[in-house]
Design a protein around this motif. Structure first.
Motif, PDB file in Angstrom:
ATOM      1  N   THR A 114     -17.561  48.077 -24.094  1.00 29.04           N
ATOM      2  CA  THR A 114     -17.680  48.466 -22.899  1.00 29.04           C
ATOM      3  C   THR A 114     -16.824  49.543 -22.232  1.00 29.04           C
ATOM      4  O   THR A 114     -17.326  50.366 -21.482  1.00 29.04           O
ATOM      5  N   HIS A 118     -18.430  52.771 -20.292  1.00 28.90           N
ATOM      6  CA  HIS A 118     -17.708  52.937 -18.920  1.00 28.90           C
ATOM      7  C   HIS A 118     -17.490  54.315 -18.776  1.00 28.90           C
ATOM      8  O   HIS A 118     -17.705  55.002 -17.796  1.00 28.90           O
ATOM      9  N   CYS A 138     -17.779  58.430 -12.808  1.00 28.20           N
ATOM     10  CA  CYS A 138     -17.308  57.570 -13.397  1.00 28.20           C
ATOM     11  C   CYS A 138     -16.894  56.444 -12.455  1.00 28.20           C
ATOM     12  O   CYS A 138     -16.083  56.489 -11.534  1.00 28.20           O
ATOM     13  N   ALA A 141     -13.726  50.083 -12.269  1.00 28.05           N
ATOM     14  CA  ALA A 141     -14.359  48.942 -12.840  1.00 28.05           C
ATOM     15  C   ALA A 141     -14.829  47.870 -11.944  1.00 28.05           C
ATOM     16  O   ALA A 141     -15.953  47.280 -12.254  1.00 28.05           O
ATOM     17  N   MET A 144     -18.512  48.245 -11.472  1.00 25.73           N
ATOM     18  CA  MET A 144     -19.353  48.183 -12.859  1.00 25.73           C
ATOM     19  C   MET A 144     -19.836  46.630 -12.997  1.00 25.73           C
ATOM     20  O   MET A 144     -19.079  45.740 -13.172  1.00 25.73           O
ATOM     21  N   TYR A 167     -13.869  43.720 -14.149  1.00 20.48           N
ATOM     22  CA  TYR A 167     -15.302  44.237 -14.011  1.00 20.48           C
ATOM     23  C   TYR A 167     -16.043  42.881 -13.165  1.00 20.48           C
ATOM     24  O   TYR A 167     -15.592  41.981 -13.159  1.00 20.48           O
ATOM     25  N   ASP A 199     -25.147  47.203 -15.095  1.00 16.63           N
ATOM     26  CA  ASP A 199     -25.009  48.558 -15.701  1.00 16.63           C
ATOM     27  C   ASP A 199     -24.683  48.625 -17.044  1.00 16.63           C
ATOM     28  O   ASP A 199     -25.057  49.522 -17.721  1.00 16.63           O
TER      29      ASP A 199
END
Ligand code: NAP
Length: 319
Positions: A114, A118, A138, A141, A144, A167, A199
């Protein structure tokens, strides 16, 4: 006590390591290989430990009460087990490996890959090969959305690891469930809603009639443009030709594939060379000899003590 037969397709060295572990943990038990047994002795066997067995060999043991697999996934055994049980009075139970160590290893793999997606590692690796200096956006977290298909032993351990990394976590399973800090979905409508809010999609489902090619052009098109995919379950759950179409159109930006319908992956498979696919050789969560032999030894000890057979696979459901 009746001997326990060990049926596998390992090399001699691995076979010896497992036998050493079993005899160390269960010194009063007698472990035998199937080829050491006459047909008459085979009738006496009620317990087998298996690892990728040639299922035809099971026919030699009509009086098996239960079979302990050393692997967590037993998809390849389900159909032959149903046939094996068809004309038998005693229904042999199939027990898969449920090992917290294995779930922990899978959770670690889920977090690793992940983060790989990511933090845009595939894109930066490609850029380095072409000496390109460019930053990719980016998200934090917390922003995401990571969605896990399958909320069983491996799915639940993975959810926890992702939550620890801040996350947003969604999950999907056949039946309704509730998990703290996780948005859970179930059923066909639930799958569409989950995909629309994803995502990175992570597949940890068993391969069954219902999940076969579940991830195809139609279902994966519900993902937002640019979403990413990880398959750590079984290759047959994804329609790879249709995945390639979605990768080529950049609807899906990258896929990490650890499992394939044919393993090792064929040399001429287009998956090897696709720029937006990372191929792994089925390594996300291998059985750990130490912890797995302890789980198996505990299962056998309990059975010897009071006849309890560990929770077995539902052959009708297929997992
Ligand atoms: P598990 O405990 O049996 O959990 C399976 C989960 O999938 C359950 O939540 C179940 O839903 C859900 N599910 C099953 N059929 C479904 C369907 N048709 N629709 C929606 N959800 C469905 O299995 P596990 O131990 O987590 O393992 C999952 C798979 O991982 C294994 O079958 C194996 O293929 C794979 N695996 C891969 C590796 C590797 O190294 N790549 C290693 C070990 C295992 P319910 O909870 O509602 O029943």
């Amino acid at each position: 006590m009746k001997p326990i037969v060990f049926i596998h397709k390992m090399n001699a060295e691995n076979q010896q390591q497992w036998l050493d572990a079993f005899t160390h943990l269960l010194p009063k038990e007698c472990f035998v290989l199937q080829e050491q047994l006459s047909d008459e002795d085979a009738l006496n066997i009620e317990l087998a430990i298996v690892a990728n067995p040639d299922v035809k060999i099971l026919q030699r043991f009509p009086n098996l009460v239960w079979v302990q697999s050393l692997w967590a996934g037993v998809e390849s055994l389900i159909e032959s087990f149903k046939q094996f049980n068809q004309q038998k009075q005693i229904q042999t139970k199939l027990v898969r490996l449920i090992d917290p160590q294995l779930a922990d290893t899978m959770a670690e793999a889920v977090l690793t890959w992940t983060l790989y997606l990511h933090r845009n590692i595939p894109e930066y690796s490609a850029q380095q090969r072409n000496q390109i200096w460019k930053e990719f956006p980016c998200k934090a977290a917390q922003r995401m959305r990571i969605s896990i298909l399958g909320a069983g032993e491996l799915g639940q351990a993975s959810m926890q690891r992702l939550l620890q990394n801040n996350y947003q976590v969604n999950s999907w399973s056949r039946t309704h469930k509730e998990f703290k800090d996780v948005t859970h979905y179930s059923g066909d409508d639930g799958l569409v809603s989950l995909l629309q809010n994803t995502d990175i999609l992570i597949c940890l489902l068993p391969l069954t009639k219902q999940t076969h090619k579940l991830l195809n052009k139609q279902s994966l098109s519900h993902l937002p443009v640019g979403a990413k995919l990880i398959n750590f379950a079984r290759g047959g759950i994804i329609n790879h030709e249709e995945l390639i179409v979605l990768l080529d159109s950049q609807h899906i930006s990258h896929a990490v594939l650890d499992v394939f319908e044919q393993e090792p992956l064929q040399a001429n498979s287009p998956l090897w060379t696709h720029p937006n696919i990372s191929v792994l050789p089925h390594i996300s969560a291998s059985t750990n000899l130490q912890s797995a032999s302890q789980v198996v030894a505990d299962n056998i000890s309990t059975y010897r003590k009071d006849g309890t057979i560990p929770e077995s696979v539902d052959l009708k459901k297929g997992y």
